[in-house]
Design a protein around this motif. Structure first.
Motif, PDB file in Angstrom:
ATOM      1  N   MET A   1      21.520  10.088  -4.448  1.00 37.60           N
ATOM      2  CA  MET A   1      21.926   9.453  -3.190  1.00 37.60           C
ATOM      3  C   MET A   1      20.931   8.356  -2.817  1.00 37.60           C
ATOM      4  N   LEU A   2      21.445   7.360  -2.083  1.00 41.68           N
ATOM      5  CA  LEU A   2      20.565   6.282  -1.652  1.00 41.68           C
ATOM      6  C   LEU A   2      19.646   6.777  -0.572  1.00 41.68           C
ATOM      7  N   ARG A   3      18.400   6.332  -0.596  1.00 43.95           N
ATOM      8  CA  ARG A   3      17.397   6.713   0.399  1.00 43.95           C
ATOM      9  C   ARG A   3      17.099   5.506   1.267  1.00 43.95           C
ATOM     10  N   PRO A   4      17.371   5.581   2.573  1.00 50.25           N
ATOM     11  CA  PRO A   4      17.090   4.433   3.435  1.00 50.25           C
ATOM     12  C   PRO A   4      15.603   4.231   3.607  1.00 50.25           C
ATOM     13  N   ALA A   5      15.232   3.006   3.919  1.00 54.27           N
ATOM     14  CA  ALA A   5      13.832   2.702   4.206  1.00 54.27           C
ATOM     15  C   ALA A   5      13.434   3.358   5.512  1.00 54.27           C
ATOM     16  N   PRO A   6      12.146   3.529   5.778  1.00 57.79           N
ATOM     17  CA  PRO A   6      11.701   4.157   7.016  1.00 57.79           C
ATOM     18  C   PRO A   6      12.249   3.429   8.228  1.00 57.79           C
ATOM     19  N   ALA A   7      12.621   4.201   9.274  1.00 59.60           N
ATOM     20  CA  ALA A   7      13.217   3.624  10.475  1.00 59.60           C
ATOM     21  C   ALA A   7      12.207   2.800  11.256  1.00 59.60           C
ATOM     22  N   SER A   8      10.954   3.162  11.197  1.00 62.73           N
ATOM     23  CA  SER A   8       9.913   2.438  11.930  1.00 62.73           C
ATOM     24  C   SER A   8       8.863   1.944  10.957  1.00 62.73           C
ATOM     25  N   TRP A 119       7.593  -4.403  -2.465  1.00 69.49           N
ATOM     26  CA  TRP A 119       6.788  -5.564  -2.088  1.00 69.49           C
ATOM     27  C   TRP A 119       7.291  -6.324  -0.874  1.00 69.49           C
ATOM     28  N   SER A 120       8.378  -5.943  -0.278  1.00 72.73           N
ATOM     29  CA  SER A 120       8.864  -6.658   0.903  1.00 72.73           C
ATOM     30  C   SER A 120       7.873  -6.517   2.052  1.00 72.73           C
ATOM     31  N   ARG A 121       7.571  -7.598   2.755  1.00 72.48           N
ATOM     32  CA  ARG A 121       6.641  -7.559   3.889  1.00 72.48           C
ATOM     33  C   ARG A 121       7.310  -7.066   5.157  1.00 72.48           C
ATOM     34  N   SER A 122       8.624  -6.968   5.147  1.00 67.25           N
ATOM     35  CA  SER A 122       9.372  -6.470   6.315  1.00 67.25           C
ATOM     36  C   SER A 122      10.271  -5.344   5.860  1.00 67.25           C
ATOM     37  N   ARG A 123      10.084  -4.161   6.443  1.00 67.56           N
ATOM     38  CA  ARG A 123      10.913  -3.025   6.026  1.00 67.56           C
ATOM     39  C   ARG A 123      12.344  -3.176   6.511  1.00 67.56           C
ATOM     40  N   VAL A 124      12.537  -3.853   7.628  1.00 67.95           N
ATOM     41  CA  VAL A 124      13.902  -4.087   8.115  1.00 67.95           C
ATOM     42  C   VAL A 124      14.635  -5.033   7.168  1.00 67.95           C
ATOM     43  N   ARG A 125      13.957  -6.115   6.792  1.00 68.72           N
ATOM     44  CA  ARG A 125      14.573  -7.064   5.856  1.00 68.72           C
ATOM     45  C   ARG A 125      14.822  -6.405   4.507  1.00 68.72           C
ATOM     46  N   PHE A 184      21.217   2.665  -8.580  1.00 67.44           N
ATOM     47  CA  PHE A 184      20.720   2.022  -7.358  1.00 67.44           C
ATOM     48  C   PHE A 184      19.854   2.976  -6.523  1.00 67.44           C
ATOM     49  N   GLY A 185      20.221   4.253  -6.540  1.00 65.95           N
ATOM     50  CA  GLY A 185      19.403   5.223  -5.820  1.00 65.95           C
ATOM     51  C   GLY A 185      18.006   5.323  -6.399  1.00 65.95           C
ATOM     52  N   GLY A 186      17.911   5.293  -7.737  1.00 68.80           N
ATOM     53  CA  GLY A 186      16.597   5.339  -8.369  1.00 68.80           C
ATOM     54  C   GLY A 186      15.771   4.115  -8.044  1.00 68.80           C
ATOM     55  N   ALA A 187      16.382   2.920  -8.112  1.00 67.57           N
ATOM     56  CA  ALA A 187      15.649   1.694  -7.778  1.00 67.57           C
ATOM     57  C   ALA A 187      15.181   1.722  -6.322  1.00 67.57           C
ATOM     58  N   TRP A 188      16.054   2.210  -5.440  1.00 70.36           N
ATOM     59  CA  TRP A 188      15.699   2.276  -4.010  1.00 70.36           C
ATOM     60  C   TRP A 188      14.542   3.262  -3.788  1.00 70.36           C
ATOM     61  N   TYR A 189      14.690   4.443  -4.378  1.00 71.76           N
ATOM     62  CA  TYR A 189      13.689   5.501  -4.169  1.00 71.76           C
ATOM     63  C   TYR A 189      12.323   5.103  -4.732  1.00 71.76           C
ATOM     64  N   PHE A 190      12.298   4.629  -5.971  1.00 71.47           N
ATOM     65  CA  PHE A 190      11.008   4.296  -6.588  1.00 71.47           C
ATOM     66  C   PHE A 190      10.363   3.088  -5.923  1.00 71.47           C
ATOM     67  N   GLY A 191      11.153   2.152  -5.425  1.00 68.53           N
ATOM     68  CA  GLY A 191      10.581   1.033  -4.683  1.00 68.53           C
ATOM     69  C   GLY A 191       9.899   1.480  -3.404  1.00 68.53           C
ATOM     70  N   ASP A 192      10.579   2.344  -2.629  1.00 62.28           N
ATOM     71  CA  ASP A 192       9.967   2.865  -1.403  1.00 62.28           C
ATOM     72  C   ASP A 192       8.744   3.715  -1.716  1.00 62.28           C
ATOM     73  N   SER A 193       8.801   4.478  -2.807  1.00 63.96           N
ATOM     74  CA  SER A 193       7.641   5.303  -3.184  1.00 63.96           C
ATOM     75  C   SER A 193       6.433   4.432  -3.512  1.00 63.96           C
ATOM     76  N   ALA A 194       6.676   3.322  -4.203  1.00 64.74           N
ATOM     77  CA  ALA A 194       5.566   2.414  -4.524  1.00 64.74           C
ATOM     78  C   ALA A 194       4.974   1.820  -3.249  1.00 64.74           C
ATOM     79  N   TYR A 195       5.826   1.496  -2.282  1.00 64.61           N
ATOM     80  CA  TYR A 195       5.326   0.944  -1.017  1.00 64.61           C
ATOM     81  C   TYR A 195       4.491   1.988  -0.281  1.00 64.61           C
ATOM     82  N   ARG A 196       4.978   3.233  -0.238  1.00 64.98           N
ATOM     83  CA  ARG A 196       4.225   4.293   0.435  1.00 64.98           C
ATOM     84  C   ARG A 196       2.894   4.545  -0.265  1.00 64.98           C
ATOM     85  N   SER A 197       2.879   4.477  -1.582  1.00 68.53           N
ATOM     86  CA  SER A 197       1.624   4.667  -2.319  1.00 68.53           C
ATOM     87  C   SER A 197       0.625   3.557  -2.005  1.00 68.53           C
ATOM     88  N   ALA A 198       1.134   2.323  -1.932  1.00 62.62           N
ATOM     89  CA  ALA A 198       0.247   1.207  -1.592  1.00 62.62           C
ATOM     90  C   ALA A 198      -0.310   1.369  -0.176  1.00 62.62           C
TER      91      ALA A 198
END
Length: 444
Positions: A1-8, A119-125, A184-198
């Protein structure tokens, strides 16, 4: 399933954290990655066309498609949203035109989707861009499935040897939906995980820097406190003996011609006071330099260090201070009330030093003809030291100026032992120093 980016947006110490841009080395690595994927995609197109798949597309169009699907990845960390939109559009254009390459184009789209989350500087974008791409891809997928089910000749071999409970077209559609969800779920999840790790690494680096700064601050504070403690000990050790020597030297000068014997006696006392001063100074320096002599953490006004642990100065020696004062021609009364009790080394030293400083100040400031009264009271829960004088001199005080080191040292010692200190002029003249310290010292 797709994982949304953090709400805040993520926050570190109350400030929104924004991932910094890529380094020059990372940009160079991305350029190399884009070049390698471009070459690999071109080779894959050649292989697919050799099998007849995608051969209906002109070579020049296929070459443009290869460049558009892979080269934008060189900027995937600098403008990840734009790169993802371009790669997704080129991916769909190739599928609609029938370029035919199905291997590396999926890899490039996965990397582009991953880069938006990482790598996006804006989580909303980041959320909006990925949602638009996924929605467009699934719209295209559903349209393709509907088209394939409506056109008989679209997949003529589908269902020829089918063996299962579902319709071949339904099974084919489910396979494509599940595959794309995982993709797409994997790309979404691993991208957010990399951001959280950074973000976690940035927070760890910040905490590490704060701890290093705090260690440096504590080190500097410890050095300053140790210097202050040494200065206080040297003041208490030397000032008393020097003041006695000054009084005795004055007495010797006055009687030198008419009473040589008295002058000689005063000079002998000066000699002994000098020896005592040097001996006590040596003991103090040795105690302060003894490794492991500190019995507790350094604190402002704390005597829980080497001075308390190694000094041999005790309450019982207050009487010796009184005898020295009498020998220096200071009229003094000494009274002990109650039975002596066992006290800690810290209390022992504090009472001795306070009595020493108070008597030193009597000789320095009370004036000629003044009398002193020293009282040591052993109470139920505390020991009380009282030093009073009649204060007949021009400066009728036993303390120096309000900011003098003597009074500061007394306050620090009493505070370190958990007691109270009263000092100031008496209503009937003179000056009073009264210290009350619990038998078992403790910080209040």
């Amino acid at each position: 399933m797709l994982r949304p980016a953090p709400a805040s947006p993520p926050v570190i110490d109350g400030v929104e954290w924004v991932r910094p841009g890529p380094t020059s080395e990372q940009v160079r690595n991305d350029a190399v990655l884009a070049a390698v994927l471009t070459a690999a995609t071109a080779a894959s197109v050649v292989l697919y066309r050799s099998t007849g798949y995608g051969s209906g597309v002109d070579w020049w169009w296929a070459a443009l498609w290869v460049a558009g699907i892979a080269l934008p990845l060189a900027a995937r960390r600098m403008v990840p949203e734009l790169v993802a939109l371009v790669v997704a559009a080129v991916f769909m254009a190739g599928g609609i035109a029938g370029v035919g390459e199905l291997l590396f184009c999926n890899i490039t789209l996965f990397i582009a989707m991953y880069s938006v989350g990482a790598w996006s500087r804006s989580r909303v974008r980041s959320l909006i861009v990925r949602a638009v791409i996924v929605l467009a891809m699934f719209t295209w997928l559903i349209w393709s499935l509907l088209y394939s089910s409506a056109v008989q000749d679209y997949l003529p071999e589908l269902g020829r040897d089918a063996d299962g409970p579902l319709s071949p077209y339904v099974a084919y559609g489910l396979i494509n939906v599940v595959t794309n969800l995982l993709y797409f779920g994997g790309a979404w999840y691993f991208g957010d995980s990399a951001y959280r790790s950074a973000r976690a690494r940035a927070e760890l680096e910040q905490r590490t820097a704060e701890l290093a700064a705090e260690r440096e601050r504590l080190r500097a504070q410890a050095v300053a406190l140790e210097r202050m403690r040494i200065a206080r000990e040297l003041h208490d050790s030397v000032a008393h003996h020097v003041s006695v020597m000054g009084v005795q030297a004055g007495a010797a000068r006055r009687v030198l011609e008419r009473d040589p014997q008295a002058a000689a006696s005063a000079l002998s006392s000066i000699e002994q006071s000098a020896r005592d001063a040097v001996d006590e100074l040596r003991r103090t320096v040795v105690a302060l330099r003894t490794p492991g002599a500190d019995t507790g953490p350094i604190d402002v006004g704390s005597d829980g260090g080497a001075d308390a642990a190694a000094s041999t100065l005790r309450i019982a020696q207050v009487s010796e201070l009184v005898d020295e004062a009498r020998a220096a021609e200071l009229p003094i009364d000494f009274t002990v009330v109650g039975e002596p009790r066992e006290v800690t080394p810290l209390v022992d030293l504090a009472v001795y030093r306070i009595a020493q400083e108070a008597l030193t100040n009597v000789r320095k400031h009370a004036g000629r003809g003044a009398r002193a009264d020293v009282r040591l009271r052993w109470l139920d829960d505390a020991i009380e030291l009282e030093v009073a004088d009649t204060g007949l001199g021009e400066r009728a005080t036993t303390g120096s100026a309000p900011g003098g080191l003597g009074q500061v040292g007394m306050r620090e010692r009493v505070a370190a032992a958990g007691g109270t200190l009263e000092l100031g002029p008496r209503t009937r003249g003179g000056y009073l120093v009264r210290a009350r310290i619990p038998y078992r010292s403790g910080r209040r």
